[in-house]
Structure formats: C-alpha cells, structure tokens
Scaffold this motif. Sequence first.
Motif, PDB file in Angstrom:
ATOM      1  N   SER A 138       0.823  -1.219   0.000  1.00 30.07           N
ATOM      2  CA  SER A 138       0.000   0.000   0.000  1.00 30.07           C
ATOM      3  C   SER A 138       0.855   1.266   0.000  1.00 30.07           C
ATOM      4  O   SER A 138       0.325   2.377   0.017  1.00 30.07           O
ATOM      5  CB  SER A 138      -0.928  -0.004   1.214  1.00 30.07           C
ATOM      6  N   LYS A 140       3.166   2.102   2.316  1.00 31.43           N
ATOM      7  CA  LYS A 140       3.589   2.533   3.649  1.00 31.43           C
ATOM      8  C   LYS A 140       5.065   2.199   3.856  1.00 31.43           C
ATOM      9  O   LYS A 140       5.499   1.085   3.556  1.00 31.43           O
ATOM     10  CB  LYS A 140       2.730   1.820   4.687  1.00 31.43           C
ATOM     11  N   ASP A 156       8.904   1.821  12.857  1.00 33.93           N
ATOM     12  CA  ASP A 156       7.543   2.370  12.742  1.00 33.93           C
ATOM     13  C   ASP A 156       7.534   3.603  11.835  1.00 33.93           C
ATOM     14  O   ASP A 156       6.573   3.859  11.132  1.00 33.93           O
ATOM     15  CB  ASP A 156       7.017   2.782  14.129  1.00 33.93           C
ATOM     16  N   ASP A 298       2.787   8.013   4.707  1.00 32.29           N
ATOM     17  CA  ASP A 298       2.617   6.883   5.629  1.00 32.29           C
ATOM     18  C   ASP A 298       3.971   6.329   6.056  1.00 32.29           C
ATOM     19  O   ASP A 298       4.694   5.747   5.253  1.00 32.29           O
ATOM     20  CB  ASP A 298       1.784   5.782   4.969  1.00 32.29           C
ATOM     21  N   GLY A 299       4.332   6.554   7.300  1.00 28.94           N
ATOM     22  CA  GLY A 299       5.562   5.986   7.837  1.00 28.94           C
ATOM     23  C   GLY A 299       6.826   6.785   7.562  1.00 28.94           C
ATOM     24  O   GLY A 299       7.920   6.288   7.818  1.00 28.94           O
ATOM     25  N   LYS A 340      -1.462   6.553  18.399  1.00 32.23           N
ATOM     26  CA  LYS A 340      -1.794   6.719  16.977  1.00 32.23           C
ATOM     27  C   LYS A 340      -0.646   6.266  16.076  1.00 32.23           C
ATOM     28  O   LYS A 340       0.522   6.439  16.418  1.00 32.23           O
ATOM     29  CB  LYS A 340      -2.107   8.192  16.680  1.00 32.23           C
ATOM     30  N   GLN A 341      -1.001   5.740  14.931  1.00 30.00           N
ATOM     31  CA  GLN A 341       0.009   5.316  13.952  1.00 30.00           C
ATOM     32  C   GLN A 341       0.551   6.530  13.194  1.00 30.00           C
ATOM     33  O   GLN A 341      -0.165   7.509  12.994  1.00 30.00           O
ATOM     34  CB  GLN A 341      -0.620   4.339  12.938  1.00 30.00           C
ATOM     35  N   THR A 343       0.638   7.670  10.315  1.00 27.03           N
ATOM     36  CA  THR A 343       0.091   7.710   8.955  1.00 27.03           C
ATOM     37  C   THR A 343       0.212   9.124   8.418  1.00 27.03           C
ATOM     38  O   THR A 343       0.424  10.075   9.172  1.00 27.03           O
ATOM     39  CB  THR A 343      -1.400   7.333   8.961  1.00 27.03           C
ATOM     40  N   GLU A 344       0.049   9.243   7.129  1.00 26.89           N
ATOM     41  CA  GLU A 344       0.080  10.564   6.497  1.00 26.89           C
ATOM     42  C   GLU A 344      -0.889  11.508   7.198  1.00 26.89           C
ATOM     43  O   GLU A 344      -0.574  12.657   7.511  1.00 26.89           O
ATOM     44  CB  GLU A 344      -0.283  10.398   5.006  1.00 26.89           C
ATOM     45  N   GLU A 345      -2.070  10.997   7.454  1.00 27.18           N
ATOM     46  CA  GLU A 345      -3.110  11.814   8.083  1.00 27.18           C
ATOM     47  C   GLU A 345      -2.676  12.303   9.479  1.00 27.18           C
ATOM     48  O   GLU A 345      -2.791  13.475   9.810  1.00 27.18           O
ATOM     49  CB  GLU A 345      -4.395  10.986   8.168  1.00 27.18           C
ATOM     50  N   ASN A 346      -2.153  11.347  10.277  1.00 26.15           N
ATOM     51  CA  ASN A 346      -1.762  11.727  11.636  1.00 26.15           C
ATOM     52  C   ASN A 346      -0.527  12.631  11.667  1.00 26.15           C
ATOM     53  O   ASN A 346      -0.348  13.425  12.588  1.00 26.15           O
ATOM     54  CB  ASN A 346      -1.518  10.474  12.479  1.00 26.15           C
TER      55      ASN A 346
END
Lengths: 435, 103
Positions: A138, A140, A156, A298-299, A340-341, A343-346
């Motif tokens: 995906s 990441k 991570d 992501d990541g 929270k991971q 991710t791009e969003e976070n």
Amino acid sequence: MSDHFDAIVVGAGPSGNAAAYVMAKAGLNVLQIDRGEYPGSKNVQGAILYADALERIIPDFRDSAPLERHVIEQRFWMLSERSHTGAQYRSDDFNEEKPNRYTILRAQFDKWFSRQVRAAGAILITETTVKDLIKTESGKVIGVVTDRDGGKIHADIVVLAEGVNGMVGQRAGLRPEIKANHVALAVKETHFLPEETVRERFNLAGEDDGVVIEVLGSVSSGMVGTGFLYTNKESISIGVGCLLADFAETRIAPYALLDKFKSHPSVAPLLKGSEMKEYVAHLIPEGGYDAIPRLTGDGWLIVGDAGQFVNAVHREGSNLAMTSGRLAAETIIQLRAEGKQPTEENLKLYRDKLADSFVMKDLKKYRKVPHLLEKNRQFFNIYPAALNRAMQAMLRVDGTDKRSKEAEAMRDLKRARGGWWRVATDLFKFARAWR
Amino acid sequence: MTDKKPETASPKMEERLYQNRYLVDEGNPHVTIHPQPGGDSPALQSLTQICPAGCYRTGETGRVEVVADGCMECGSCRILCQATGEIEWSYPRGGYGILFKFG
C-alpha cells in the motif's frame, strides 16, 4: 542489534541529530544511520550556529559544544571590482552570558552533537549508506535498505534527514528531483591564522568575539549569489555560492570565483599569510517556500535541507534544520503517546507544528524572493556597482562641486539601469517580495 | 582501502584538493558517464568548467570524461544531467569518499 526500531533517522547532520536526540531522550528506540566515517565527515556549512534552536534541544550545550567565536559584529558588503560599500552592526550587547550566534566548524560540531545523541540512548551506525526504503504494497514505509549485508532494518517511522542531495527520498519517489535553479552551489576554503591575528584584523577585544561578513555584488560575477567570510577561532571560513543553473549557463568555475573574491583588495589583507587547509563544495537549497516537497507520508517524514528548509535571504539554515528535526520528533512522540500510527493523516501534526513555527512563517514571508532575484540580475551587478561608483565620486575630493557630483551619480544610475522607470519598478518589486 | 590523494589535470586544483582527505574506493567509481549517441549535452560539457573538484575533462576523443577521485559529493553534476541521463551517480559506499576535517 534489534531489527525493529521505533524510529530510524537517515543522516546525522543538525536536523537528524535534533530528531534522534529528542526521540531518544523521550525513551524511544532510535536507530540513526550515517554514511560518513564519523558524523560530520560528509557535512558542510558556512558555518553559523544559531543558539536558540539548539538551546531548545540541549539547554546547556555551551558547556561542551565545540564553538569557535560568538558573533558580536555583522558586516554587509556591496562589492564592486576594486571597492566595497558596507554597512555594519556591532554591539557589546552580543557579549552576553548566553550569546545568540556562534561560528562553528561543522565536522567538529556534528561529532559533538552526535555524542549527545548517543548519550541520550540512540544507536548510531556509521559508514553505512541507506540505499532505499522498504515499503508495503500500500506504499507505507516500514524500514530502510542499507548497503550492508542483510542490510534491511525495520521501524515504525523513517525520518529522512539526508540533506539537500539526499537520494533516498527521491529514489523512493517521495520527493521530486532538485531543480538547478532551486539550489546554490557553494565552495568554501578554511584558512588558518594565529588566533591573535584573527582578533587584530577584525578589531576584537574578547578572546571569543567574532565577526561575520556577508557579501553581495561583483563577488557573484553577475550570477544570483553571495559571498561570505566568517571568523573562527584560529581560522577564517571564506566562500561563495551561486545558483547552480547560473554556473551551468555562465560556465564560470566556482573556484575561480572564490579565488577572485580572495584576491579582492578588501579581502586579501584579511587573509594575508593564512594557510588553506580545506576546500569544500556543497549545495544549498535556496528555492524557498515554493520548492518545499511533500513533507509527510505513511511511515515517513522529511526534515532539514531535504525539505528545503533554508532561509536564503537571512542566511539561516541550521536553525531551521534543528527546529524541523525537533518538531518531527515531538510529533512522533506525541502520536505514540496517543496510541496513533504515523500515517500521512496523523503526521499532519508535524506540518501544523512547522506552519506554526518561524520555519514556515519565514519561508512563506520570502516566498517571492528567489523568483525575483532569478529574474532580476541587476540586484547583483548593476546596483552594487553604481553604488560603489557614487560613493567614490562623493568621497574623492577633486574640485568638482557636490551638486554636480550628485547629478552625475543619478545620471550614472539611470544609464546603468536604462531609465528611471526601471529603477522605480525594481524598488517596488523588491519591497513587495520582501513584505 | 587506501588513503589516497586525488590527481587531476589542473595543478591548481590538485593543490587545492591536496588539503582534503579522501578514502578512495578503488575500482568502484561512484560517478560514471553514459555517453549519448548524439554527442555530449551542453550540461555535461559545462561540467568540465564548473565541477568544483575538477573531476570532468574533455578527453582526446573530444568527449567528456570523469575521474571522480577528488569528488566532494556535492551532487551538482547529478542534478544538471538528470534530464539527459548521461550521468549515473550514487554515493560512494559507506565510509568511502571525501572526509571533511572542518566541513
């Protein structure tokens, strides 16, 4: 060594060290990878260290960091072929208990910073080049591929602090290739002189007082660029940098430009009798706000020169680098604390923190300047030359009355720029870009 | 693994680079030229004059050649020739290449 880390930091310059230090200090399991023999052995800067950015990370850095001189005076020179017109600001207020700016030697400073990073608990591996990123289907990012045997390491999050010419992010398609008009090619020499000679030549009373000189005009031979001369403890850093695209077009050799600068009658006496002990070249990201790549995904996230965080107008970079590294680390720490991971969003949190800091505010303020300078070479050749001619005419006493001299200086400026309308337009454009 | 000073055509450049420390990865050049059939691009040709380490020169055949031993890894050539595909560029293996004393 574990094969999974909370975070991997690619690069051990100011941004990477800042990020690794803050994360390690917070208890994260951090791996830092640098391709040099030791941290700093591949790194280049002018170099000025801005205390505030580092102080927010290591408050007592002055106790142990290898600092050369603290800056008490700044000179600005408009250079023409045989003269310079200057402004200078010198203040005893800069002789404060905790000085604001220092000159440093980057190889030594980075080595020190890296020791602090390791003392905080991060693991460092040197002589290792990161070749690529490991991605899931995906997209990441879950780790890095190094040039060591079985060199895959997982984490991570990967912090790309790989510098202006960093190729990991580009190879992995995270950021576009650099454009030749978004980077300056700078060359620099380190000239050694006895400590006392440096002090005498720059009129410095205190043993650690220092002077920096920033230079515009004939130093760049009509290209978009500047020169500099910084006093270190027992040496002088002297360099010149111009847009890479301009070098390619004019085919002027960067070292020829530097040699010319060194032999300029205003500069030569400052260097007289010195011994050159290193010659370096490096790219400086100077594209400004509009050249900033995508900073998170992501990541992964980007800090320092890799993110084009340089304020070319004010010659600031290492402070933007360290601040972006710190904000990245604080983001990662905060996301973990909230479960929270990355991710791009976070990771929007990182972009928000940057937007809220001087880093983005300053880059945004000057976003029009790189384009303006690229399209208006008169700021680098015509105006400095005309200013120097006017200064000489006014100062040379030769029986001509002052009103005639003023009139001639104005005619000269008009001639040089090809009309008053152009001069007025330049002023307007410059003021607007600066705002 | 040898701690070698690079040799270049220009004596002045040689003098300059002599001050620098390098760990040359013998037999593993990190910069190579892929000559294009139509001749060298202006960008590649410009490197014979503007490479800050003087790594590029025009060879006897009139084509641009590279000896990257004195390379300071600035990346200028990589960026200027990315569009023409004439230069293959990677960082030297970990630990090799330029070693700045002062940076």
